[in-house]
Design an enzyme around this catalytic site. Structure first.
Site: not given
Length: 417
Positions: A165, A316, A337
């Site tokens: 990704c 993250e 997303k």
């Protein structure tokens, strides 16, 4: 060494939110979900029955019918988005040297749909090996780069990048490095993915990676929400035209923004899970900032990897707080997303494109589908929930992380002569 400055002079997009850059951006800023029930094949027996598909795509509207049949869906996407980007950049045989124009393109998986179809056809036959003569060139993930170069006659550096990704972010960084080292004047870069198929959906379901919110698909991708339950598959292509500033000025090109720097690291931790403390994400943002010769305070917006998985979103966020400290509370953070789904190898390009438009238009696209705060996330962080926000964006950072522990970040900033 005297490195060339690198700017963005063209954009192209084919997405679940629209088939052009303008349609994509309008949907992003309006907080539109691209998710719905899958139309490409029968999903009645699958745990997940929805995805963010490119809707009503007919390749013959863009490509020669005979030629399009020699390409996998992911490659068709790449050519359509490249056509928009090349036209947007105003590139022609008269204003470029084709030996100095290259293609560095990405896909995480490549022609999975073609592979699935050919194997099913073989398995359902009498064992006689009857395969499409274009099986292999349709399937391989470097063929999009090759097809783009052949379409325009560009003879510069040409290859594919794959890092799951993180693929198209790595492709952008490679393109950036190639130009600033004066090995090319222009690089067409980005990524494409089309794996919404029985094999793709079934494989990710088996990993328990996907949301199973079949009762409400449009709200299934909910990064940073307490009740997130996995990512939503997406597909599409994003294309950027990168060019040396010197060359762009010489031909009078429109300039969107400048590429400031990029970085790549590895988690070296697990085949699918992120490092729980976000170590690789922390390191890659540091590397990107160092490469750009920028400080954390120079960044206004982070388009996060933000896939809507329970572990990934937390890791993250920890990394952002570690890298940016108290300044993290002054940043805008968002995950597009939540609208596009996870476009896998194309995600980095589509999200870099969102960052470019945020920088040029001073608008932060939102993270939609936020309903419930997650107590494990710092409530003082601005995740740009549910509505776009307007602010000056001098620089944006785009994060992408892939299975295998691959991490890539790229920084884009306003062009200043």
């Amino acid at each position: 060494m005297d490195l060339k400055r690198v700017v963005v002079t063209g954009l192209g997009a084919l997405t679940p939110l629209g088939k052009t850059v303008d349609e994509y951006w309008q949907s992003l800023t309006n907080g539109v979900s691209g998710c719905d029930f899958i139309q490409q094949f029968d999903v009645s027996k699958f745990k997940t029955r929805f995805a963010c598909e490119v809707k009503d795509f007919d390749p013959t509207q863009y490509l020669d019918r005979k030629e399009s049949r020699k390409m996998d869906r992911y490659c068709q996407f790449a050519l359509v988005a490249s056509d928009e980007a090349v036209k947007d950049a105003g590139i022609s045989k008269e204003n470029v040297n084709p030996d100095r124009v290259g293609v560095i393109f990405a896909s995480g998986i490549g022609g999975l749909i073609t592979f699935q179809e050919e194997v099913i056809n073989f398995a359902s036959g009498d064992g006689t090996p009857r395969f499409n003569p274009f099986f292999i060139p349709k399937m391989i993930l470097d063929i999009a780069a090759g097809q783009i170069s052949m379409r325009y006659g560009f003879r510069g550096p040409n290859y594919a990048v794959v890092s799951a990704c993180a693929s198209s972010t790595n492709a952008i960084i490679d393109a950036f490095d190639t130009i600033r080292l004066n090995k090319a004047d222009i690089i067409i870069t980005g990524g494409s993915e089309a794996v919404i198929s029985a094999a793709g959906l079934g494989g990710f379901n088996a990993m328990k990676a996907l949301s199973e919110r079949n009762d409400d698909p449009k709200s299934a991708s909910r990064p940073f929400d307490k009740d997130r339950d996995g990512f939503v598959m997406g597909e599409g292509s994003g294309v950027l035209i990168l060019e040396s500033l010197e060359h762009a000025l010489a031909r009078g090109a429109k300039i969107y923004c400048e590429i400031a720097g990029g970085g790549a690291t590895a988690d070296a931790y697990h085949i699918t899970a992120p490092h729980p403390e976000g170590l690789g994400a922390n390191n890659v943002m540091h590397v990107a900032l160092q490469d750009a010769r920028m400080s954390p305070e120079d960044i206004d917006y982070i388009n996060v990897h933000g896939t809507s998985t329970p572990l990934g979103d937390i890791a993250e966020t920890k990394a952002i707080l570690n890298v940016f400290g108290n300044y993290a509370y002054d940043l805008n953070i968002s995950s597009t997303k939540s609208m596009t789904g996870h476009c896998l190898g194309a995600a980095g390009a589509l999200e870099a494109l969102a960052c470019i438009l945020a920088v040029t238009r001073d608008v932060i696209p939102p993270t939609i589908n936020h309903f419930t705060d997650d107590p494990e996330l710092d409530p003082k962080l601005n995740f740009t929930f549910n509505k776009a926000q307007y602010r000056r964006v001098d620089a944006a950072l785009s994060n992408t992380f892939g299975f295998g522990g691959h991490n890539a970040s790229v920084i884009l900033k306003k062009y200043v002569p």
